[in-house]
Motif scaffolding. Structure first.
Motif, PDB file in Angstrom:
ATOM      1  N   LEU A  15       0.804  -1.228   0.000  1.00  0.00           N
ATOM      2  CA  LEU A  15       0.000   0.000   0.000  1.00  0.00           C
ATOM      3  C   LEU A  15       0.834   1.274   0.000  1.00  0.00           C
ATOM      4  N   PRO A  16       1.848   1.437   0.849  1.00  0.00           N
ATOM      5  CA  PRO A  16       2.618   2.696   0.833  1.00  0.00           C
ATOM      6  C   PRO A  16       3.284   2.976  -0.509  1.00  0.00           C
ATOM      7  N   ALA A  17       3.935   1.960  -1.100  1.00  0.00           N
ATOM      8  CA  ALA A  17       4.640   2.171  -2.370  1.00  0.00           C
ATOM      9  C   ALA A  17       3.668   2.453  -3.502  1.00  0.00           C
ATOM     10  N   THR A  18       2.533   1.746  -3.509  1.00  0.00           N
ATOM     11  CA  THR A  18       1.539   1.966  -4.566  1.00  0.00           C
ATOM     12  C   THR A  18       0.920   3.354  -4.434  1.00  0.00           C
ATOM     13  N   THR A  19       0.653   3.769  -3.207  1.00  0.00           N
ATOM     14  CA  THR A  19       0.106   5.111  -2.975  1.00  0.00           C
ATOM     15  C   THR A  19       1.052   6.184  -3.492  1.00  0.00           C
ATOM     16  N   GLU A  20       2.341   6.017  -3.221  1.00  0.00           N
ATOM     17  CA  GLU A  20       3.337   6.984  -3.688  1.00  0.00           C
ATOM     18  C   GLU A  20       3.388   7.022  -5.215  1.00  0.00           C
ATOM     19  N   ALA A  21       3.330   5.851  -5.862  1.00  0.00           N
ATOM     20  CA  ALA A  21       3.368   5.801  -7.328  1.00  0.00           C
ATOM     21  C   ALA A  21       2.129   6.456  -7.930  1.00  0.00           C
ATOM     22  N   VAL A  22       0.959   6.239  -7.316  1.00  0.00           N
ATOM     23  CA  VAL A  22      -0.271   6.879  -7.786  1.00  0.00           C
ATOM     24  C   VAL A  22      -0.152   8.392  -7.686  1.00  0.00           C
ATOM     25  N   ARG A  23       0.382   8.850  -6.577  1.00  0.00           N
ATOM     26  CA  ARG A  23       0.519  10.290  -6.357  1.00  0.00           C
ATOM     27  C   ARG A  23       1.437  10.929  -7.402  1.00  0.00           C
ATOM     28  N   GLN A  24       2.424  10.183  -7.869  1.00  0.00           N
ATOM     29  CA  GLN A  24       3.372  10.685  -8.861  1.00  0.00           C
ATOM     30  C   GLN A  24       2.881  10.489 -10.298  1.00  0.00           C
ATOM     31  N   GLY A  25       1.695   9.909 -10.466  1.00  0.00           N
ATOM     32  CA  GLY A  25       1.147   9.710 -11.802  1.00  0.00           C
ATOM     33  C   GLY A  25       1.873   8.666 -12.613  1.00  0.00           C
ATOM     34  N   ARG A  26       2.473   7.672 -11.934  1.00  0.00           N
ATOM     35  CA  ARG A  26       3.298   6.682 -12.637  1.00  0.00           C
ATOM     36  C   ARG A  26       2.575   5.370 -12.895  1.00  0.00           C
ATOM     37  N   VAL A  27       1.340   5.223 -12.442  1.00  0.00           N
ATOM     38  CA  VAL A  27       0.668   3.932 -12.526  1.00  0.00           C
ATOM     39  C   VAL A  27       0.063   3.707 -13.911  1.00  0.00           C
ATOM     40  N   GLU A  28       0.490   2.630 -14.548  1.00  0.00           N
ATOM     41  CA  GLU A  28      -0.095   2.203 -15.816  1.00  0.00           C
ATOM     42  C   GLU A  28      -1.248   1.237 -15.568  1.00  0.00           C
ATOM     43  N   THR A  29      -1.005   0.231 -14.704  1.00  0.00           N
ATOM     44  CA  THR A  29      -2.028  -0.753 -14.359  1.00  0.00           C
ATOM     45  C   THR A  29      -2.018  -0.980 -12.850  1.00  0.00           C
ATOM     46  N   LEU A  30      -3.150  -0.750 -12.239  1.00  0.00           N
ATOM     47  CA  LEU A  30      -3.326  -0.974 -10.806  1.00  0.00           C
ATOM     48  C   LEU A  30      -3.800  -2.404 -10.588  1.00  0.00           C
ATOM     49  N   LEU A  31      -3.204  -3.097  -9.622  1.00  0.00           N
ATOM     50  CA  LEU A  31      -3.607  -4.459  -9.278  1.00  0.00           C
ATOM     51  C   LEU A  31      -4.183  -4.463  -7.873  1.00  0.00           C
ATOM     52  N   LEU A  32      -5.402  -4.972  -7.736  1.00  0.00           N
ATOM     53  CA  LEU A  32      -6.056  -5.070  -6.436  1.00  0.00           C
ATOM     54  C   LEU A  32      -6.655  -6.458  -6.296  1.00  0.00           C
TER      55      LEU A  32
ATOM     56  N   ASP B  52     -11.391  -8.170  -2.388  1.00  0.00           N
ATOM     57  CA  ASP B  52     -11.639  -8.341  -0.951  1.00  0.00           C
ATOM     58  C   ASP B  52     -12.643  -7.289  -0.482  1.00  0.00           C
ATOM     59  N   PRO B  53     -13.937  -7.615  -0.500  1.00  0.00           N
ATOM     60  CA  PRO B  53     -14.945  -6.631  -0.108  1.00  0.00           C
ATOM     61  C   PRO B  53     -14.866  -6.244   1.367  1.00  0.00           C
ATOM     62  N   ASP B  54     -14.159  -7.030   2.167  1.00  0.00           N
ATOM     63  CA  ASP B  54     -14.068  -6.750   3.603  1.00  0.00           C
ATOM     64  C   ASP B  54     -12.705  -6.204   4.008  1.00  0.00           C
ATOM     65  N   SER B  55     -11.955  -5.677   3.056  1.00  0.00           N
ATOM     66  CA  SER B  55     -10.628  -5.149   3.354  1.00  0.00           C
ATOM     67  C   SER B  55     -10.714  -4.020   4.386  1.00  0.00           C
ATOM     68  N   VAL B  56      -9.746  -4.011   5.309  1.00  0.00           N
ATOM     69  CA  VAL B  56      -9.705  -2.960   6.340  1.00  0.00           C
ATOM     70  C   VAL B  56      -8.673  -1.891   5.995  1.00  0.00           C
TER      71      VAL B  56
ATOM     72  N   ASP C 112      -9.100  19.630   4.977  1.00  0.00           N
ATOM     73  CA  ASP C 112     -10.162  18.748   5.480  1.00  0.00           C
ATOM     74  C   ASP C 112     -10.052  17.364   4.843  1.00  0.00           C
ATOM     75  N   PRO C 113      -9.017  16.601   5.208  1.00  0.00           N
ATOM     76  CA  PRO C 113      -8.865  15.258   4.613  1.00  0.00           C
ATOM     77  C   PRO C 113      -9.910  14.287   5.152  1.00  0.00           C
ATOM     78  N   HIS C 114     -10.225  13.278   4.354  1.00  0.00           N
ATOM     79  CA  HIS C 114     -11.198  12.253   4.750  1.00  0.00           C
ATOM     80  C   HIS C 114     -10.569  10.870   4.620  1.00  0.00           C
ATOM     81  N   GLU C 115     -10.929   9.984   5.516  1.00  0.00           N
ATOM     82  CA  GLU C 115     -10.449   8.612   5.467  1.00  0.00           C
ATOM     83  C   GLU C 115     -11.476   7.740   4.750  1.00  0.00           C
ATOM     84  N   ASP C 116     -10.981   6.834   3.889  1.00  0.00           N
ATOM     85  CA  ASP C 116     -11.887   5.964   3.146  1.00  0.00           C
ATOM     86  C   ASP C 116     -11.176   4.651   2.830  1.00  0.00           C
ATOM     87  N   ARG C 117     -11.924   3.733   2.217  1.00  0.00           N
ATOM     88  CA  ARG C 117     -11.319   2.471   1.789  1.00  0.00           C
ATOM     89  C   ARG C 117     -10.142   2.746   0.857  1.00  0.00           C
ATOM     90  N   ALA C 118      -9.056   1.993   1.034  1.00  0.00           N
ATOM     91  CA  ALA C 118      -7.883   2.187   0.190  1.00  0.00           C
ATOM     92  C   ALA C 118      -8.201   1.891  -1.268  1.00  0.00           C
TER      93      ALA C 118
END
Length: 366
Positions: free
Chosen positions: A272-289, A292-296, A323-329
């Motif tokens: 999660l931390p590394a993927t979040t950083e890559a998303v923030r930098q606009g580097r993601v070509e394909t996201l893999l998830l 898991d509907p019950d992920s915490v 005003d940040p909000h917390e949500d499902r990753a």
């Protein structure tokens, strides 16, 4: 899957209600059962302080869908006291639920929706054929192809006078009609960008058509012996089988590339931390998830899709989000990937790949 179709969903500031409604009718009192299911989901939304206007809009949509009796599963996303997106599912939702959150809860919908490959189905005979073509966006096109000649279609029986002449004439008619059908298949496949093609019908007609289609079409074609119509349930099942195989092949290809790039340590990240950083930098070509509907797992988000972090403090310090909000990753990551024209692969928990909770194949290295 291409996530661009989701972009308009994120134009509201939120919060969003996400409702996964079961419309299956397996009992005599199906209408009552559907009413009770919605009542339970509504109670869940009320417990999450969903606005009354939002609840009213959702209820109206559910009542209308229940009257039309056109689906077994239904997904609703609502914001600003308005339903902003709905979609019918082929089966009941795997996890019926209703949530209120800063972002729409889209991963269960995307997992059940699956990959949408543009495809073509053709049923051919010696007089012509019928073609159904479906784009990646779900647009349907039906084409009936009538042969230019329909006499003589059948060869004469052995012993008939001038038998050989009539047999040659019949074969010439078949070939002419097959060439016309093949030409229409080529054109339709190009228009809809068909990645999977199924050709059914009379075996002689199929062979004649396959001799005439382009190499591009031929290498994507699967034959079936079913001599039927395009709306036959058995043929539809065969088409689904082909598309399911195509999905599995695609997942395997992406997963193998992910493993290879991750081993090289350059154009892939995991966790999660590394993927979040890559998303923030606009580097993601394909996201893999993983599915898991019950992920915490949770992330903090701001109004812009790129405003995504593992803590509220990071959003405030790095982006000035007050005003940040917390949500499902997964909800946060999918929104960000859609905004940067990235793709998504949902890895089923029982699939052929190694378990990957979250990761990404990257466009470029840091």
């Amino acid at each position: 899957m291409d996530l661009s179709f989701l972009k308009t969903l994120y134009q509201r500031p939120g919060p969003y209600a996400s409702v996964y409604m079961d419309f299956t009718r397996t009992t005599e009192d199906a209408s009552k059962a559907i009413e009770l299911r919605w009542r339970a989901l509504r109670a869940d939304l009320e417990a999450q302080n969903a606005p009354k206007g939002m609840l009213h809009a959702i209820e109206q949509t559910i009542d209308e869908e229940a009257r039309e009796r056109r689906s077994e599963g239904f997904v609703i996303f609502a914001a600003d006291d308005e339903v902003v997106r709905t979609e019918r599912l082929d089966t009941a939702p795997r996890s019926p639920r209703a949530t209120l959150a800063p972002l729409p809860d889209v991963l269960p919908y995307l997992a059940q929706r699956g990959e949408r490959f543009p495809h073509l189905l053709a049923v051919v005979d010696r007089r012509g054929g019928a073609i159904d073509c479906v784009t990646a966006q779900g647009r349907h096109e039906h084409i009936d192809v009538e042969g230019d000649e329909d006499y003589p279609i059948r060869k004469t029986k052995a012993g008939d006078w001038n038998q050989s002449r009539f047999q040659r004439s019949a074969e010439n008619v078949w070939k002419a009609n097959a060439k016309k059908v093949a030409h229409e298949i080529d054109r339709a496949a190009e228009r809809c960008g068909a990645e999977a093609i199924v050709i059914a019908g009379d075996v002689r007609a199929r062979n004649a058509v396959l001799e005439e289609v382009s190499e591009h079409v031929l290498e994507r074609t699967v034959e079936t012996d079913k001599n039927t119509t395009v709306d036959d349930p058995d043929l539809d099942a065969e088409l689904r089988r082909v598309l399911d195989l195509k999905t599995t092949e695609h997942i395997m290809t992406v997963a193998e590339r992910f493993d290879r790039e991750l081993a090289n340590g350059q154009r892939a990240v995991a966790g999660l931390p590394a993927t979040t950083e890559a998303v923030r930098q606009g580097r993601v070509e394909t996201l893999l998830l993983d599915e898991d509907p019950d992920s915490v797992s949770r992330l903090w988000v701001g109004p812009d899709p790129a405003q995504i972090a593992t803590s509220a403090a990071e959003l405030r310090d790095e982006f000035g989000v007050t005003d940040p909000h917390e949500d499902r990753a997964d909800s946060a990551l999918v929104r960000a990937a859609a905004a940067m024209d990235g793709e998504l692969v949902v890895l089923p928990s029982n699939g052929p790949t190694q378990p990957v909770h979250v990761g990404a194949v990257l466009r470029f290295t840091a």
